[in-house]
Design a protein around this motif. Structure first.
Motif, PDB file in Angstrom:
ATOM      1  N   HIS A 169      34.119  33.009  36.695  1.00 60.86           N
ATOM      2  CA  HIS A 169      34.944  33.351  35.445  1.00 60.86           C
ATOM      3  C   HIS A 169      34.321  34.493  34.920  1.00 60.86           C
ATOM      4  O   HIS A 169      33.149  34.647  34.371  1.00 60.86           O
ATOM      5  CB  HIS A 169      34.817  32.208  34.431  1.00 60.86           C
ATOM      6  CG  HIS A 169      35.614  32.462  33.292  1.00 60.86           C
ATOM      7  ND1 HIS A 169      35.123  32.217  31.955  1.00 60.86           N
ATOM      8  CD2 HIS A 169      36.736  33.217  33.107  1.00 60.86           C
ATOM      9  CE1 HIS A 169      36.146  32.605  31.145  1.00 60.86           C
ATOM     10  NE2 HIS A 169      37.282  33.192  31.649  1.00 60.86           N
ATOM     11  N   LEU A 170      34.984  35.583  34.820  1.00 62.00           N
ATOM     12  CA  LEU A 170      34.448  36.957  34.171  1.00 62.00           C
ATOM     13  C   LEU A 170      35.093  37.070  32.977  1.00 62.00           C
ATOM     14  O   LEU A 170      36.202  36.819  32.721  1.00 62.00           O
ATOM     15  CB  LEU A 170      34.919  38.067  35.146  1.00 62.00           C
ATOM     16  CG  LEU A 170      34.463  39.473  34.568  1.00 62.00           C
ATOM     17  CD1 LEU A 170      33.152  39.728  34.869  1.00 62.00           C
ATOM     18  CD2 LEU A 170      35.383  40.600  35.533  1.00 62.00           C
ATOM     19  N   ARG A 171      34.141  37.386  31.970  1.00 58.01           N
ATOM     20  CA  ARG A 171      34.479  37.673  30.576  1.00 58.01           C
ATOM     21  C   ARG A 171      34.229  39.091  29.994  1.00 58.01           C
ATOM     22  O   ARG A 171      32.962  39.183  30.008  1.00 58.01           O
ATOM     23  CB  ARG A 171      34.177  36.270  29.597  1.00 58.01           C
ATOM     24  CG  ARG A 171      34.898  36.379  28.347  1.00 58.01           C
ATOM     25  CD  ARG A 171      34.300  34.929  27.698  1.00 58.01           C
ATOM     26  NE  ARG A 171      34.799  34.757  26.317  1.00 58.01           N
ATOM     27  CZ  ARG A 171      33.838  35.355  25.233  1.00 58.01           C
ATOM     28  NH1 ARG A 171      32.742  35.858  25.417  1.00 58.01           N
ATOM     29  NH2 ARG A 171      34.435  35.138  24.001  1.00 58.01           N
ATOM     30  N   VAL A 172      35.016  39.796  29.711  1.00 58.42           N
ATOM     31  CA  VAL A 172      34.593  40.991  29.423  1.00 58.42           C
ATOM     32  C   VAL A 172      35.024  41.162  27.982  1.00 58.42           C
ATOM     33  O   VAL A 172      35.940  41.307  27.645  1.00 58.42           O
ATOM     34  CB  VAL A 172      35.385  42.178  30.085  1.00 58.42           C
ATOM     35  CG1 VAL A 172      34.780  43.628  29.904  1.00 58.42           C
ATOM     36  CG2 VAL A 172      34.891  41.925  31.682  1.00 58.42           C
TER      37      VAL A 172
ATOM     38  N   LEU B   7      39.617  35.414  36.926  1.00 57.79           N
ATOM     39  CA  LEU B   7      38.878  34.753  38.022  1.00 57.79           C
ATOM     40  C   LEU B   7      38.471  35.683  39.175  1.00 57.79           C
ATOM     41  O   LEU B   7      39.448  36.418  39.403  1.00 57.79           O
ATOM     42  CB  LEU B   7      39.802  33.805  38.419  1.00 57.79           C
ATOM     43  CG  LEU B   7      39.859  32.360  37.737  1.00 57.79           C
ATOM     44  CD1 LEU B   7      40.562  31.272  38.435  1.00 57.79           C
ATOM     45  CD2 LEU B   7      38.381  31.884  37.510  1.00 57.79           C
ATOM     46  N   VAL B   8      37.264  35.765  39.559  1.00 57.57           N
ATOM     47  CA  VAL B   8      36.901  36.691  40.597  1.00 57.57           C
ATOM     48  C   VAL B   8      36.220  35.898  41.628  1.00 57.57           C
ATOM     49  O   VAL B   8      35.317  34.975  41.614  1.00 57.57           O
ATOM     50  CB  VAL B   8      35.753  37.924  39.682  1.00 57.57           C
ATOM     51  CG1 VAL B   8      35.217  38.507  40.863  1.00 57.57           C
ATOM     52  CG2 VAL B   8      36.354  38.484  38.685  1.00 57.57           C
ATOM     53  N   ALA B   9      36.703  36.302  42.985  1.00 66.26           N
ATOM     54  CA  ALA B   9      35.876  35.736  43.995  1.00 66.26           C
ATOM     55  C   ALA B   9      34.461  36.062  44.063  1.00 66.26           C
ATOM     56  O   ALA B   9      34.003  37.366  43.736  1.00 66.26           O
ATOM     57  CB  ALA B   9      36.621  36.464  45.239  1.00 66.26           C
TER      58      ALA B   9
ATOM     59  N   ILE C 233      29.509  41.732  29.032  1.00 65.77           N
ATOM     60  CA  ILE C 233      30.178  41.168  30.240  1.00 65.77           C
ATOM     61  C   ILE C 233      29.504  39.900  30.299  1.00 65.77           C
ATOM     62  O   ILE C 233      28.063  39.938  30.552  1.00 65.77           O
ATOM     63  CB  ILE C 233      29.883  41.996  31.621  1.00 65.77           C
ATOM     64  CG1 ILE C 233      30.237  43.595  31.439  1.00 65.77           C
ATOM     65  CG2 ILE C 233      30.423  41.691  32.728  1.00 65.77           C
ATOM     66  CD1 ILE C 233      29.732  44.330  32.225  1.00 65.77           C
ATOM     67  N   THR C 234      30.209  38.802  30.642  1.00 66.32           N
ATOM     68  CA  THR C 234      29.536  37.453  31.011  1.00 66.32           C
ATOM     69  C   THR C 234      30.113  36.899  32.327  1.00 66.32           C
ATOM     70  O   THR C 234      31.199  37.374  32.581  1.00 66.32           O
ATOM     71  CB  THR C 234      29.868  36.453  29.995  1.00 66.32           C
ATOM     72  OG1 THR C 234      30.986  36.253  29.665  1.00 66.32           O
ATOM     73  CG2 THR C 234      28.847  36.848  28.798  1.00 66.32           C
ATOM     74  N   LEU C 235      29.384  36.116  33.120  1.00 62.52           N
ATOM     75  CA  LEU C 235      29.782  35.719  34.386  1.00 62.52           C
ATOM     76  C   LEU C 235      29.111  34.342  34.480  1.00 62.52           C
ATOM     77  O   LEU C 235      28.041  33.919  34.298  1.00 62.52           O
ATOM     78  CB  LEU C 235      29.284  36.659  35.514  1.00 62.52           C
ATOM     79  CG  LEU C 235      30.080  36.435  36.829  1.00 62.52           C
ATOM     80  CD1 LEU C 235      31.206  37.088  36.834  1.00 62.52           C
ATOM     81  CD2 LEU C 235      29.211  37.438  37.879  1.00 62.52           C
TER      82      LEU C 235
END
Length: 313
Positions: free
Chosen positions: A3-6, A47-49, A71-73
């Motif tokens: 889960h990518l949060r920008v 959502l990022v592979a 940026i959080t992942l």
């Protein structure tokens, strides 16, 4: 999936969206304009592979989002979505082989901090290994192996050397150079108190015992350390953290430190020297093997290290 949060400044949002919409490994894109308060900006989620994460992080950092926004992942355990399945299929590479370098740098930087918790765990592990030596209990020695936190700084040292992150190298060296002497000093004090109280004497180290493997140095000491270091770094870079337990119970770093402390107090200097050598061989073998694994995976690097400083502490 990840889960990518920008958090993006409004003037950069369109560029961020372009990076995410054009990358085959990103999906479930969500935009909330003006939702972020501190720092102020637009909130973008996707959502990022896993195999696409390193490439996307590099692109976002080149837009300076890590400085002007955030940026959080984080991992996603379950994603029931055809779009997510397609993103994983379309992203180049395989998730199990993907290395998210910024995640690795952050993780090893956190685990190599010299703090009270690290010193407490290392000291307790050394004390537990000393008890295992005194009562001739391999099971207790294994418990000390699992409890020891030393693989974090060792992994950080390997990562820092390979990626020329000298801030990470310094942090790891301080954690090792301070942590082990402090833990061994505390263990020696405990041994001295136990010996003075009549709980044991020098006979606990004389003769043959089931735990003699802790101080006996030989070719297998280096072989085991190298295999454990390689397996440990593979586990960290492929998100298979369960394999780290096997690494912890393979090497005799903490047990050797505990044995050396007991031997010093009881005047068994030959065994003190051998157990200290065992400790050194294990430390060097783990770091060398971990660094080699990272060098072999250099081909998977898709972005340059953005050079962010490690968090203080």
């Amino acid at each position: 999936m990840l889960h990518l949060r920008v958090i993006s400044p409004p003037e950069q949002t369109d560029k961020v969206l372009e990076q995410l919409t054009t990358h085959p490994g990103a999906t479930h894109l969500v935009l909330n304009r003006g939702a972020a308060i501190a720092p102020a900006g637009d909130l973008i989620e996707a959502l990022v592979a896993r195999e696409a994460a390193d490439d996307l992080l590099g692109s976002l950092c080149r837009l300076d989002i890590d400085h002007t926004g955030g940026i959080t992942l984080e991992p996603v355990d379950t994603a029931l979505s055809d779009a997510a399945d397609r993103a994983e299929e379309d992203a180049p590479g395989d998730a199990a082989d993907a290395v998210v370098w910024e995640e690795l740098l952050t993780r090893t930087g956190e685990e190599s901090r010299l703090n009270g918790a690290y010193l407490a765990f290392l000291s307790i592990a050394c004390l537990l290994s000393a008890v295992g030596v005194i009562i001739n209990s391999p099971v207790t020695i294994v418990g000390a192996m699992v409890l020891g936190p030393e693989f974090g700084p060792l992994a950080a040292l390997a990562v820092g050397l390979v990626r020329a992150r000298w801030d990470l190298v310094r942090r790891a060296l301080v954690a090792l150079a301070v942590g082990f002497p402090v833990a061994m000093a505390i263990t020696a004090l405990g041994t001295l108190i136990g010996n003075a109280a009549g709980l044991f004497d020098t006979s606990v180290l004389t003769g043959r015992h089931d735990v003699d493997f802790v101080y006996q140095v030989g070719p297998w000491s280096l072989i085991v350390a190298v295999l454990a270091g390689a397996a440990g770094m593979l586990a960290m870079t492929s998100a298979k953290s369960a394999a780290l337990v096997g690494v912890f119970i393979s090497v005799t770093t903490v047990p050797a430190a505990g044995y050396a402390s007991v031997a010093a107090i009881l005047g068994e200097w030959a065994r003190f020297v051998e157990s200290t050598r065992q400790l050194g061989i294990n430390l060097l073998g783990i770091v060398a093997a971990a660094a080699i694994v990272l060098l072999l995976r250099r081909a998977t690097w898709r972005s340059q290290d953005v050079g962010r400083p490690l968090p203080n502490g």
